[in-house]
Design a protein around this motif. Structure first.
Motif, PDB file in Angstrom:
ATOM      1  N   ARG A   1       0.418  -1.017   0.017  1.00  0.00           N
ATOM      2  CA  ARG A   1      -0.507  -0.123   0.088  1.00  0.00           C
ATOM      3  C   ARG A   1       0.719   1.396   0.165  1.00  0.00           C
ATOM      4  N   VAL A   2       2.060   1.435   0.901  1.00  0.00           N
ATOM      5  CA  VAL A   2       2.700   2.783   0.628  1.00  0.00           C
ATOM      6  C   VAL A   2       3.509   2.437  -0.384  1.00  0.00           C
ATOM      7  N   PHE A   3       3.986   1.868  -1.343  1.00  0.00           N
ATOM      8  CA  PHE A   3       4.587   1.863  -1.897  1.00  0.00           C
ATOM      9  C   PHE A   3       4.009   2.431  -2.956  1.00  0.00           C
ATOM     10  N   ALA A   4       2.665   1.723  -3.572  1.00  0.00           N
ATOM     11  CA  ALA A   4       1.309   2.272  -3.999  1.00  0.00           C
ATOM     12  C   ALA A   4       1.175   3.477  -4.303  1.00  0.00           C
ATOM     13  N   TYR A   5       1.498   4.401  -2.705  1.00  0.00           N
ATOM     14  CA  TYR A   5       1.064   5.523  -2.725  1.00  0.00           C
ATOM     15  C   TYR A   5       2.371   6.359  -2.521  1.00  0.00           C
ATOM     16  N   LEU A   6       3.443   5.910  -2.225  1.00  0.00           N
ATOM     17  CA  LEU A   6       4.525   6.743  -2.654  1.00  0.00           C
ATOM     18  C   LEU A   6       4.602   7.293  -4.145  1.00  0.00           C
ATOM     19  N   ASN A   7       4.529   5.699  -5.224  1.00  0.00           N
ATOM     20  CA  ASN A   7       4.866   6.054  -6.474  1.00  0.00           C
ATOM     21  C   ASN A   7       3.789   7.707  -6.869  1.00  0.00           C
TER      22      ASN A   7
ATOM     23  N   ARG B   1      10.096  13.765  16.028  1.00  0.00           N
ATOM     24  CA  ARG B   1       9.474  13.553  17.513  1.00  0.00           C
ATOM     25  C   ARG B   1       8.534  14.794  17.819  1.00  0.00           C
ATOM     26  N   SER B   2       8.270  15.768  17.637  1.00  0.00           N
ATOM     27  CA  SER B   2       7.090  16.564  17.674  1.00  0.00           C
ATOM     28  C   SER B   2       6.352  16.045  17.061  1.00  0.00           C
ATOM     29  N   ASP B   3       6.002  15.908  15.862  1.00  0.00           N
ATOM     30  CA  ASP B   3       4.926  15.626  15.141  1.00  0.00           C
ATOM     31  C   ASP B   3       4.223  14.150  15.737  1.00  0.00           C
ATOM     32  N   LYS B   4       5.366  13.330  15.647  1.00  0.00           N
ATOM     33  CA  LYS B   4       5.065  11.606  15.651  1.00  0.00           C
ATOM     34  C   LYS B   4       3.145  11.612  16.028  1.00  0.00           C
ATOM     35  N   ARG B   5       3.256  11.878  17.516  1.00  0.00           N
ATOM     36  CA  ARG B   5       2.519  11.571  18.364  1.00  0.00           C
ATOM     37  C   ARG B   5       0.342  11.827  17.363  1.00  0.00           C
ATOM     38  N   LYS B   6       1.040  13.240  17.130  1.00  0.00           N
ATOM     39  CA  LYS B   6      -0.305  13.738  16.839  1.00  0.00           C
ATOM     40  C   LYS B   6      -0.292  13.321  15.254  1.00  0.00           C
ATOM     41  N   ILE B   7       0.831  12.538  14.198  1.00  0.00           N
ATOM     42  CA  ILE B   7       0.784  12.403  13.064  1.00  0.00           C
ATOM     43  C   ILE B   7       0.612  11.197  12.664  1.00  0.00           C
ATOM     44  N   LEU B   8       1.249  10.153  13.422  1.00  0.00           N
ATOM     45  CA  LEU B   8       1.480   9.268  12.611  1.00  0.00           C
ATOM     46  C   LEU B   8       0.349   7.814  12.560  1.00  0.00           C
ATOM     47  N   ARG B   9      -0.395   7.645  13.426  1.00  0.00           N
ATOM     48  CA  ARG B   9      -1.095   6.918  13.182  1.00  0.00           C
ATOM     49  C   ARG B   9      -2.432   7.694  12.078  1.00  0.00           C
ATOM     50  N   PRO B  10      -3.292   8.901  12.254  1.00  0.00           N
ATOM     51  CA  PRO B  10      -4.025   9.191  11.171  1.00  0.00           C
ATOM     52  C   PRO B  10      -3.490   9.411   9.803  1.00  0.00           C
ATOM     53  N   TYR B  11      -1.595   9.032   9.598  1.00  0.00           N
ATOM     54  CA  TYR B  11      -1.245   9.908   8.839  1.00  0.00           C
ATOM     55  C   TYR B  11      -1.019   8.458   7.937  1.00  0.00           C
ATOM     56  N   LEU B  12      -0.809   7.084   8.300  1.00  0.00           N
ATOM     57  CA  LEU B  12      -1.013   5.924   8.129  1.00  0.00           C
ATOM     58  C   LEU B  12      -2.336   5.778   7.311  1.00  0.00           C
ATOM     59  N   GLN B  13      -3.440   6.234   8.448  1.00  0.00           N
ATOM     60  CA  GLN B  13      -4.986   5.347   7.622  1.00  0.00           C
ATOM     61  C   GLN B  13      -5.336   6.108   6.181  1.00  0.00           C
ATOM     62  N   HIS B  14      -4.313   7.880   6.811  1.00  0.00           N
ATOM     63  CA  HIS B  14      -4.120   8.408   5.306  1.00  0.00           C
ATOM     64  C   HIS B  14      -3.917   8.106   3.555  1.00  0.00           C
ATOM     65  N   VAL B  15      -3.332   7.313   4.076  1.00  0.00           N
ATOM     66  CA  VAL B  15      -1.613   6.630   3.143  1.00  0.00           C
ATOM     67  C   VAL B  15      -3.051   5.418   2.303  1.00  0.00           C
TER      68      VAL B  15
END
Ligand SMILES: Nc1ncnc2c1ncn2[C@@H]1O[C@H](COP(=O)(O)OP(=O)(O)OP(=O)(O)O)[C@@H](O)[C@H]1O
Ligand SMILES: [Mg+2]
Length: 426
Positions: free
Chosen positions: A9-15, A75-89
């Motif tokens: 999924r990430v590979f297709a998203y990045l491309n 580091r300062s962004d990680k908690r805020k965006i990691l999960r929602p970012y992966l959901q977005h991907v």
């Protein structure tokens, strides 16, 4: 042992990101549509993406046996965006897939340990659809609604504690449209096809491994299963096949359709055919008059013709050829529909006793230099006459050890389909 779906999924998203174009280098591949060029992330390339005003960095690492995508976030962004970012991907991948709508054909390669996984894929561009296969229209509609109801039945299968999968057996003489129909089913379902070549499978556990490495929403195909079992030309045992069809390992994935083809099921161990292993049996008969008319319409543009009544009579005497053989005659004579029909009549009459060799006749059509039809069709120059056809006598001489009656039963296991349909949710 299973492919990490997140990687895919990430590979297709990045491309799909425009930032991949901004980097200093990327891999270029031609796409499936003409003039289409795709950019793929290259090892050591860094692709920058933005999410909720934070920047994230992706790179690609390739070892000798594995590939990895590395995500770097402040580091300062990680908690805020990691999960929602992966959901977005995830969500974006679904959209990309939807747009892609391209069915892939996976083929099992030989054992190459240095390469990752056993499947190799190419775009599945087979031109057949369910519509282009000439078969009884009631049967065709029943199969389509069976497939449709399978697609909608996730909750139903789960409530029963059953794996959400369905198995189909397509059987019948050579050249009757089984492989073409598989292509049509895959397109109808929009499923990728995993075509298992049993001669390349090393042993039972290798077969399990191949199954584990297939994705959801896929169609797993084993062609000519009867031949492999009869000739023992595969290293896989009967119990390996049975476990593959319905064993505990088959529960490791869902939304799978399995399709097996055979020329006949008489010599098959009945355990292979029991419900659960095979849910729907579909018989592909030799050409009858109705299928002939469908082919004449699609291949020659003929809905009616004065020779049709004569052709119907010849069919009534029990003569038959496979749709592949009749289609080949029509294609080779498509510039003259009357000549094509006369050639069909001659071919059917030559095959007049109603039984025929059931070897792989259709596939051998191109190999003959027989001129027999030259005289019969009165068209010495046509491609068909020079290259296309053996007489049926010659076919029999070459391949006619096996003979079979051309029965015409409508042999889908309709009972089970209908019983299940009535229970299924809409
Ligand atoms: N019922 C049919 N309707 C339209 N075309 C057909 C039909 N049957 C066969 N053909 C044509 O004949 C050719 C061979 O068909 P196909 O490979 O699907 O046969 P098959 O049943 O899989 O044969 P085999 O058992 O030898 O693998 C294809 O080009 C296909 O388009
Ligand atoms: Mg086939």
């Amino acid at each position: 042992m299973q492919e990490n779906q997140l990687y895919r999924r990430v590979f297709a998203y990045l491309n799909s990101l425009s930032s991949i174009e901004d980097s200093d280098f990327a891999n270029l591949f031609s796409g499936n549509k003409s003039n289409e060029i795709n950019l793929f992330i290259d090892p050591n390339q860094i692709v920058v993406d933005t999410f909720l005003s934070a920047r994230v960095y992706w790179s690609c690492e390739r070892g000798s046996r594995s590939r990895a995508l590395v995500l770097k976030i402040r580091r300062s962004d990680k908690r805020k965006i990691l999960r929602p970012y992966l959901q977005h991907v995830h969500a974006m991948f679904d959209e990309i897939e939807q747009r892609r709508k391209e069915v892939k054909l996976y083929i099992n390669a030989g054992d190459e340990p240095e390469r990752n996984g056993r499947w190799r894929s190419i775009p599945f561009t087979h031109p057949s659809t369910i519509e282009t296969v000439a078969m009884d229209s009631d049967l065709k509609n029943k199969i389509k609604s069976d497939l449709e109801s399978f697609l909608k039945s996730k909750q139903y299968y789960h409530r029963l504690g059953r794996v959400w999968k369905r198995s189909y057996l397509l059987y019948g003489p050579s050249g009757t449209g089984k492989s073409s129909f598989i292509a049509g089913m895959a397109k109808f379902l929009c499923y990728d096809v995993y075509d298992i070549d049993l001669s390349k499978v090393i042993n039972d556990s290798d077969l399990k491994m191949l199954l584990l490495q297939t994705t959801n929403k896929s169609m797993i195909v084993i062609e000519d299963l009867d031949r492999y079992l009869a000739e023992k030309s595969t290293a896989v045992s009967l119990s390996g096949i049975l476990n593959f069809m319905d064993g505990i390992i088959s529960c490791c994935g869902e939304e799978r359709v399995m399709v097996f083809t055979m020329n006949g099921k008489d010599r098959i161990d009945p355990t292979v055919l029991r419900p659960g292993r095979i849910d729907v049996h579909i018989y592909f008969p030799l050409c009858d008059f109705s299928a002939f008319k469908t082919l004449a319409n699609s291949h020659l543009g003929l809905k009616e013709h004065k020779l049709f009544s004569q052709i119907e009579e010849v069919f009534q005497t029990g003569s038959s050829l496979s749709p592949a053989e009749i289609g080949e005659i029509m294609i080779s004579n498509r510039t003259s529909p009357s000549r094509a029909l006369k050639c069909v009549i001659s071919a059917l009459q030559t095959n007049g006793d109603g039984s025929r060799g059931m070897g792989r006749v259709g596939q051998r059509l191109g190999e003959s230099t027989s001129g027999r039809f030259v005289e019969e069709c009165g068209e010495p120059g046509s491609i068909f006459c020079r290259e296309g056809v053996h007489t049926m006598k010659e076919f029999r001489k070459l391949y006619g050890l096996l003979r079979m009656r051309s029965g015409r039963k409508d042999s889908m296991d309709l009972d089970s389909v209908e019983k299940e349909n009535s229970k299924q949710e809409t």
